[in-house]
Design an enzyme around this catalytic site. Structure first.
Site, PDB file in Angstrom:
ATOM      1  N   HIS A 130       0.855  -1.186   0.000  1.00  0.00           N
ATOM      2  CA  HIS A 130       0.000   0.000   0.000  1.00  0.00           C
ATOM      3  C   HIS A 130       0.891   1.237   0.000  1.00  0.00           C
ATOM      4  O   HIS A 130       1.733   1.418   0.884  1.00  0.00           O
ATOM      5  CB  HIS A 130      -0.881  -0.051   1.247  1.00  0.00           C
ATOM      6  CG  HIS A 130      -1.882   1.048   1.365  1.00  0.00           C
ATOM      7  ND1 HIS A 130      -3.115   1.003   0.754  1.00  0.00           N
ATOM      8  CD2 HIS A 130      -1.841   2.216   2.047  1.00  0.00           C
ATOM      9  CE1 HIS A 130      -3.791   2.101   1.064  1.00  0.00           C
ATOM     10  NE2 HIS A 130      -3.038   2.860   1.851  1.00  0.00           N
ATOM     11  N   HIS A 161      -2.750   4.578  -2.879  1.00  0.00           N
ATOM     12  CA  HIS A 161      -3.827   5.323  -2.206  1.00  0.00           C
ATOM     13  C   HIS A 161      -3.524   6.807  -2.367  1.00  0.00           C
ATOM     14  O   HIS A 161      -2.630   7.328  -1.706  1.00  0.00           O
ATOM     15  CB  HIS A 161      -3.867   4.894  -0.733  1.00  0.00           C
ATOM     16  CG  HIS A 161      -4.862   5.643   0.098  1.00  0.00           C
ATOM     17  ND1 HIS A 161      -4.837   5.605   1.480  1.00  0.00           N
ATOM     18  CD2 HIS A 161      -5.919   6.422  -0.244  1.00  0.00           C
ATOM     19  CE1 HIS A 161      -5.833   6.352   1.946  1.00  0.00           C
ATOM     20  NE2 HIS A 161      -6.501   6.863   0.923  1.00  0.00           N
TER      21      HIS A 161
HETATM   22  C1  DX5 Z   1      -3.175   7.207   6.562  1.00  0.00           C
HETATM   23  C2  DX5 Z   1      -2.742   6.231   5.512  1.00  0.00           C
HETATM   24  C3  DX5 Z   1      -2.562   4.853   6.001  1.00  0.00           C
HETATM   25  C4  DX5 Z   1      -1.487   4.708   7.071  1.00  0.00           C
HETATM   26  C5  DX5 Z   1      -1.911   3.567   7.928  1.00  0.00           C
HETATM   27  O1  DX5 Z   1      -3.580   8.371   5.963  1.00  0.00           O
HETATM   28  O2  DX5 Z   1      -3.705   6.171   4.468  1.00  0.00           O
HETATM   29  O3  DX5 Z   1      -2.356   3.945   4.932  1.00  0.00           O
HETATM   30  O4  DX5 Z   1      -0.220   4.437   6.556  1.00  0.00           O
HETATM   31  O5  DX5 Z   1      -0.998   3.469   8.991  1.00  0.00           O
HETATM   32  P1  DX5 Z   1      -1.357   2.673  10.329  1.00  0.00           P
HETATM   33  O6  DX5 Z   1      -1.640   1.246   9.935  1.00  0.00           O
HETATM   34  O7  DX5 Z   1      -0.143   2.833  11.150  1.00  0.00           O
HETATM   35  O8  DX5 Z   1      -2.586   3.324  10.913  1.00  0.00           O
HETATM   36 ZN    ZN Z   2      -3.525   4.544   3.001  1.00  0.00          ZN
END
Ligand code: DX5
Ligand code: ZN
Length: 220
Positions: free
Chosen positions: A29, A62
């Site tokens: 991701h 994303h």
């Molecule tokens: C936040 C991002 C996520 C983030 C998730 O805006 O879209 O993908 O990296 O990180 P964790 O799993 O640490 O919440």
């Molecule tokens: Zn994300």
């Protein structure tokens, strides 16, 4: 049940090495932020192109950016397997999905915590995945928002009613402590940044998350 570790929690000076640490995951991701849609800036197209050259697994991009209609298709052309745009930022989401498909990627619409799903249900006709954010987008390591689980259930129910193979991704605060409730609500793709890269053994953390989620199959 797919696990997509977020490289936002990787070492940005060692991205190739850190992609290899998650080779046992289903996809990597990649969080793209632009200082406009969210108050953070991460990486952009040249880095995604470079990641695509060395990644052992597909890239799931994303895009937390303004004007995805303009910028998102290039990420599909750069080799992303899946490109997620935020519905709050998209001008013509149906056209954007067509452009992403034409460029060879799956298309996913993302919903921020404050964004309701119902006004966008018709887009289930065209998208391949819906991302229900379980934190405010912008940063890794935030606390999971369990109040988003009813939205996951609502999306799952709409997919069931309409038929079709559409995945539901959750992103933000997903860990061994929270993944089961996400799977139970109907999610089947799980983004985890700090829970994977913060673990001593990233491969073991991925396996553990997948096992926990898989044990919930059929309950959603
Ligand atoms: C936040 C991002 C996520 C983030 C998730 O805006 O879209 O993908 O990296 O990180 P964790 O799993 O640490 O919440
Ligand atoms: Zn994300």
């Amino acid at each position: 049940m797919q696990i997509a570790p977020s490289i936002l929690s990787a070492d940005f000076a060692n991205l190739e090495r850190d992609l290899k640490r998650i080779a046992g995951a289903d996809s990597a991701h990649v969080d793209v932020m632009d200082y406009h849609f969210v108050p953070n800036l991460t990486i952009g197209l040249p880095v995604v192109e470079a990641l695509h050259r060395v990644s052992p697994i597909p890239l799931d991009c994303h895009l937390m950016i303004d004007d995805p209609d303009r910028w998102a298709p290039a990420y599909a052309e750069a080799g992303a397997d899946s490109v997620t745009f935020h519905i709050e930022a998209a001008g013509h989401p149906e056209d954007l999905v067509k452009d992403l498909h034409a460029a060879g990627a799956k298309a996913c619409m993302a919903l921020k915590p404050g964004t309701a799903f119902a006004p966008y249900e018709e887009l289930l006709e065209v998208v391949d995945m819906v991302l229900v954010m379980t934190v405010e987008p912008g940063f890794g390591g935030q606390s999971f928002m369990a109040d988003q689980l009813p939205k996951v259930r609502e999306v799952r129910e709409a997919i069931r009613r309409r038929g079709g193979e559409i995945r539901i991704q959750v992103d933000g605060g997903v860990s061994a402590a929270t993944i089961e409730q996400c799977a139970e609500a109907g999610a089947d793709v799980f983004v985890a940044g700090s829970a994977v890269y913060g673990a001593e053994d990233a491969a073991a953390a991925i396996d553990q998350l997948r096992e926990l989620a898989s044990a919930c199959v059929g309950h959603g």
